[in-house]
Design a protein around this motif. Structure first.
Motif, PDB file in Angstrom:
ATOM      1  N   THR A  77      -3.294  -3.950   8.719  1.00 11.92           N
ATOM      2  CA  THR A  77      -2.404  -3.916   7.559  1.00 11.92           C
ATOM      3  C   THR A  77      -2.399  -5.235   6.800  1.00 11.92           C
ATOM      4  N   LEU A  78      -2.440  -6.338   7.519  1.00  7.93           N
ATOM      5  CA  LEU A  78      -2.491  -7.638   6.844  1.00  7.93           C
ATOM      6  C   LEU A  78      -3.777  -7.787   6.048  1.00  7.93           C
ATOM      7  N   ALA A  79      -4.886  -7.269   6.598  1.00 12.25           N
ATOM      8  CA  ALA A  79      -6.151  -7.325   5.872  1.00 12.25           C
ATOM      9  C   ALA A  79      -6.092  -6.486   4.600  1.00 12.25           C
ATOM     10  N   VAL A  80      -5.527  -5.272   4.708  1.00 16.40           N
ATOM     11  CA  VAL A  80      -5.382  -4.402   3.530  1.00 16.40           C
ATOM     12  C   VAL A  80      -4.497  -5.076   2.491  1.00 16.40           C
ATOM     13  N   ARG A  81      -3.402  -5.668   2.942  1.00 16.97           N
ATOM     14  CA  ARG A  81      -2.507  -6.364   2.012  1.00 16.97           C
ATOM     15  C   ARG A  81      -3.230  -7.469   1.261  1.00 16.97           C
ATOM     16  N   ASP A  82      -3.942  -8.317   1.991  1.00 15.81           N
ATOM     17  CA  ASP A  82      -4.601  -9.456   1.364  1.00 15.81           C
ATOM     18  C   ASP A  82      -5.674  -9.015   0.379  1.00 15.81           C
ATOM     19  N   PHE A  83      -6.508  -8.046   0.774  1.00 17.32           N
ATOM     20  CA  PHE A  83      -7.580  -7.608  -0.110  1.00 17.32           C
ATOM     21  C   PHE A  83      -7.035  -6.865  -1.330  1.00 17.32           C
ATOM     22  N   SER A  84      -5.969  -6.086  -1.155  1.00 16.56           N
ATOM     23  CA  SER A  84      -5.392  -5.377  -2.305  1.00 16.56           C
ATOM     24  C   SER A  84      -4.748  -6.353  -3.281  1.00 16.56           C
ATOM     25  N   GLU A  85      -4.095  -7.394  -2.754  1.00 15.69           N
ATOM     26  CA  GLU A  85      -3.511  -8.410  -3.625  1.00 15.69           C
ATOM     27  C   GLU A  85      -4.603  -9.152  -4.391  1.00 15.69           C
ATOM     28  N   LEU A  86      -5.710  -9.458  -3.708  1.00 24.01           N
ATOM     29  CA  LEU A  86      -6.812 -10.157  -4.364  1.00 24.01           C
ATOM     30  C   LEU A  86      -7.439  -9.289  -5.456  1.00 24.01           C
ATOM     31  N   ALA A  87      -7.653  -8.008  -5.150  1.00 25.00           N
ATOM     32  CA  ALA A  87      -8.240  -7.108  -6.141  1.00 25.00           C
ATOM     33  C   ALA A  87      -7.330  -6.978  -7.364  1.00 25.00           C
ATOM     34  N   THR A  88      -6.031  -6.846  -7.117  1.00 22.56           N
ATOM     35  CA  THR A  88      -5.076  -6.747  -8.227  1.00 22.56           C
ATOM     36  C   THR A  88      -5.071  -8.030  -9.042  1.00 22.56           C
ATOM     37  N   GLY A 120      -3.239 -19.243  -8.604  1.00 24.72           N
ATOM     38  CA  GLY A 120      -2.552 -19.966  -7.541  1.00 24.72           C
ATOM     39  C   GLY A 120      -2.002 -19.033  -6.485  1.00 24.72           C
ATOM     40  N   VAL A 121      -1.442 -17.909  -6.929  1.00 24.33           N
ATOM     41  CA  VAL A 121      -0.940 -16.914  -5.976  1.00 24.33           C
ATOM     42  C   VAL A 121      -2.100 -16.315  -5.179  1.00 24.33           C
ATOM     43  N   MET A 122      -3.214 -16.065  -5.850  1.00 21.33           N
ATOM     44  CA  MET A 122      -4.371 -15.485  -5.169  1.00 21.33           C
ATOM     45  C   MET A 122      -4.919 -16.390  -4.074  1.00 21.33           C
TER      46      MET A 122
END
Length: 205
Positions: A40-51, A82-84
């Motif tokens: 789940t942490l991996a999905v969160r990080d990659f989805s945030e990066l893609a967004t 910066g957030v990314m």
């Protein structure tokens, strides 16, 4: 962007019981929760990066079309980038912390404890590194568009602008609330469970 991923981690499970949880149940459920946490942490990080990449591309395109008057979008892009970087750091950190397949239960429990304590710190400061930068980016971007919108008089209406800012301030407060709730209802009780399991594993060695 929604950072309340802890509800997803345990969506099909009961709320963590904290130090009152039974040790045997903690042992039986640990492996599944261990894998779910990492995934789940991996999905969160990659989805945030893609967004983040998508949003930056939109802002860059808009700023480019506005020419020199679109320079405030450089600030917007910098805030989003910066957030990314936080999520890039999280993925690199996760790679360094990966455990070998043959790791013992105690090693996995210690790794999850360290991870959850780290995530607790992130959630505790989410307003500073996530909510405020994105709030500022949104306001700067909107005001830049409003100042250069000749065909939409409403964009120059002070009441409309104030209402827009108030709306996104409320969104920011809601983001803080759901993260604070996740911290109290999910994260801290789960940490207490793992601390209890860890003490049992240490005393049994």
């Amino acid at each position: 962007m929604n950072w309340d991923d802890w509800n997803f981690i345990w969506r099909s499970q009961e709320l963590p019981q904290g130090s009152a949880a039974e040790l045997e149940k903690l042992r039986q459920a640990f492996e599944q929760q261990h894998r779910t946490l990492r995934r789940t942490l991996a999905v969160r990080d990659f989805s945030e990066l893609a967004t983040g990449v998508f949003v930056i591309a939109l802002f860059a395109h808009r700023g480019w079309r506005m020419g020199t008057s679109g320079w405030p979008f450089l600030i917007v892009i910098a805030l989003c980038a910066g957030v990314m970087t936080v999520f890039v750091r999280e993925r690199l950190r996760a790679r360094r912390k990966e455990l070998p397949v043959e790791s013992s239960l105690r090693e996995k429990v210690e790794a999850d404890l360290a991870e959850l304590r780290h995530q607790r710190r992130l959630l505790g400061t989410v307003v500073l590194w996530y909510v405020l930068p994105l709030f500022a980016a949104t306001i700067i971007g909107f005001l830049t568009l409003a100042l250069h919108a000749r065909s939409a008089p409403v964009m120059h209406d002070p009441l409309f602008l104030a209402g827009f800012i108030a709306f996104f301030a409320a969104v920011g407060l809601f983001a803080w609330y759901i993260n604070h709730r996740a911290l109290k209802r999910r994260l801290e009780p789960r940490i207490a469970e793992l601390e209890k399991l860890h003490r049992d594993l240490v005393s049994g060695t």
